[in-house]
Design an enzyme around this catalytic site. Structure first.
Site, PDB file in Angstrom:
ATOM      1  N   ASP A 146      11.568   0.040   5.611  1.00 56.44           N
ATOM      2  CA  ASP A 146      10.156   0.299   5.928  1.00 56.44           C
ATOM      3  C   ASP A 146       9.230  -0.756   5.326  1.00 56.44           C
ATOM      4  O   ASP A 146       8.153  -0.430   4.833  1.00 56.44           O
ATOM      5  CB  ASP A 146       9.748   1.694   5.438  1.00 56.44           C
ATOM      6  CG  ASP A 146       8.501   2.220   6.152  1.00 56.44           C
ATOM      7  OD1 ASP A 146       8.199   1.722   7.265  1.00 56.44           O
ATOM      8  OD2 ASP A 146       7.821   3.112   5.608  1.00 56.44           O
ATOM      9  N   LYS A 179       6.403  -3.229   5.313  1.00 59.08           N
ATOM     10  CA  LYS A 179       5.182  -3.444   6.093  1.00 59.08           C
ATOM     11  C   LYS A 179       4.070  -3.724   5.091  1.00 59.08           C
ATOM     12  O   LYS A 179       4.190  -3.403   3.900  1.00 59.08           O
ATOM     13  CB  LYS A 179       4.852  -2.230   6.953  1.00 59.08           C
ATOM     14  CG  LYS A 179       4.693  -0.920   6.191  1.00 59.08           C
ATOM     15  CD  LYS A 179       4.450   0.235   7.149  1.00 59.08           C
ATOM     16  CE  LYS A 179       4.385   1.574   6.393  1.00 59.08           C
ATOM     17  NZ  LYS A 179       4.182   2.706   7.319  1.00 59.08           N
ATOM     18  N   ASN A 193       3.010  -1.203   2.441  1.00 58.19           N
ATOM     19  CA  ASN A 193       3.955  -0.861   1.372  1.00 58.19           C
ATOM     20  C   ASN A 193       4.192  -2.010   0.397  1.00 58.19           C
ATOM     21  O   ASN A 193       5.028  -1.905  -0.494  1.00 58.19           O
ATOM     22  CB  ASN A 193       5.302  -0.434   1.969  1.00 58.19           C
ATOM     23  CG  ASN A 193       5.237   0.932   2.619  1.00 58.19           C
ATOM     24  OD1 ASN A 193       4.279   1.679   2.415  1.00 58.19           O
ATOM     25  ND2 ASN A 193       6.236   1.264   3.407  1.00 58.19           N
TER      26      ASN A 193
END
Length: 261
Positions: free
Chosen positions: A79, A81, A84
């Site tokens: 995840d 991105k 984050n």
């Protein structure tokens, strides 16, 4: 529980957020994590539009180092991105949010779960194929493409174009990092200026240092988040009693001596 499991593996890496405590009330689960107040890359990109290449090199090297460390623990992040990717007060990258991680996946191992952030989904995931930890290298390429200054295949260096072309290969078996993981990226010409030992020791000076007045300065976070109400008190209870989240609460032995109110 997946995130708790990953955090409890004792992540000892300068570019990954760390866990101090976890606890629960009758309705809510809480993580007490490292305090990082330099903002996330999404915030900075919204305001700056793009990053110059030396800044991209620095961020991508620290991100790659963190991803390679997770892979060495047989954890796939899944995840990456801008939201984050945090910056600490010194300007270093800190990855957070391990909710979509998959543990127990060795380099070259396969997964099937369809998950991730829609804008960054990898071709193999979109097609419903089995995929490997090389999904993290695809998304690193996507983030680099997004943060780049100008058209990425026209106005950047040859080494930057080569890195993007290597990371954004649709066939993950031929993708840069797909076989020898982080070592393949470390040997790429884009990172020629990076001393990886110094990087890990946080000795490489960040190209941008957040302008913070102190630890209470939250100027790099949108007021949408900083103005959220804080509960006046927390009524602690054990949700594990009904079998919902058994064993979620955690206190490390080193911090057991903290005085309770």
């Amino acid at each position: 529980m997946v995130e708790r499991s990953v955090l409890l593996k004792g992540l000892q890496h300068p570019f990954l957020v760390g866990l101090h405590f976890s606890f629960q009330t009758s309705h809510t689960l809480y993580f007490v994590l490292d305090y990082i107040n330099g903002g996330d890359l999404f915030y900075h990109l919204q305001r700056e539009g793009a990053f110059p290449e030396p800044r991209e090199t620095f961020y991508s090297a620290e991100m790659a180092s963190a991803l390679g460390y997770l892979h060495s623990l047989n954890i796939v992040y899944r995840d990456l991105k801008p939201e984050n990717i945090l910056l600490d007060s010194g300007g270093h990258v800190v990855l957070t949010d391990f909710g979509l991680c998959k543990a127990g996946v060795s380099v070259g191992g396969a997964m099937q779960t369809f998950c991730g952030t829609p804008e960054y989904l990898e071709p193999e995931v979109l097609l419903g194929h089995a995929y490997s930890g090389a999904v993290d290298w695809w998304v690193l390429g996507s983030v680099l493409y997004e943060t780049g200054e100008g058209p990425p295949f026209y106005s950047v260096s040859q080494s930057a174009r080569s890195l993007l072309q290597g990371l954004l290969v649709k066939d993950f078996s031929k993708r840069l990092g797909g076989e020898h993981d982080l070592a393949e990226l470390q040997g790429h010409s884009f990172f020629l200026s990076i001393n990886w030992d110094d990087l890990l020791a946080r000795k490489v000076p960040p190209p941008f240092i957040p302008n913070l007045s102190g630890p209470c300065d939250v100027r790099y976070f949108d007021a949408e988040f900083t103005l959220l109400p804080v509960p006046a008190s927390l009524v602690l209870s054990d949700m594990s009693a009904n079998g919902a989240f058994p064993g979620f609460s955690y206190m490390p032995s080193a911090e057991v001596g903290v005085t309770e109110p």
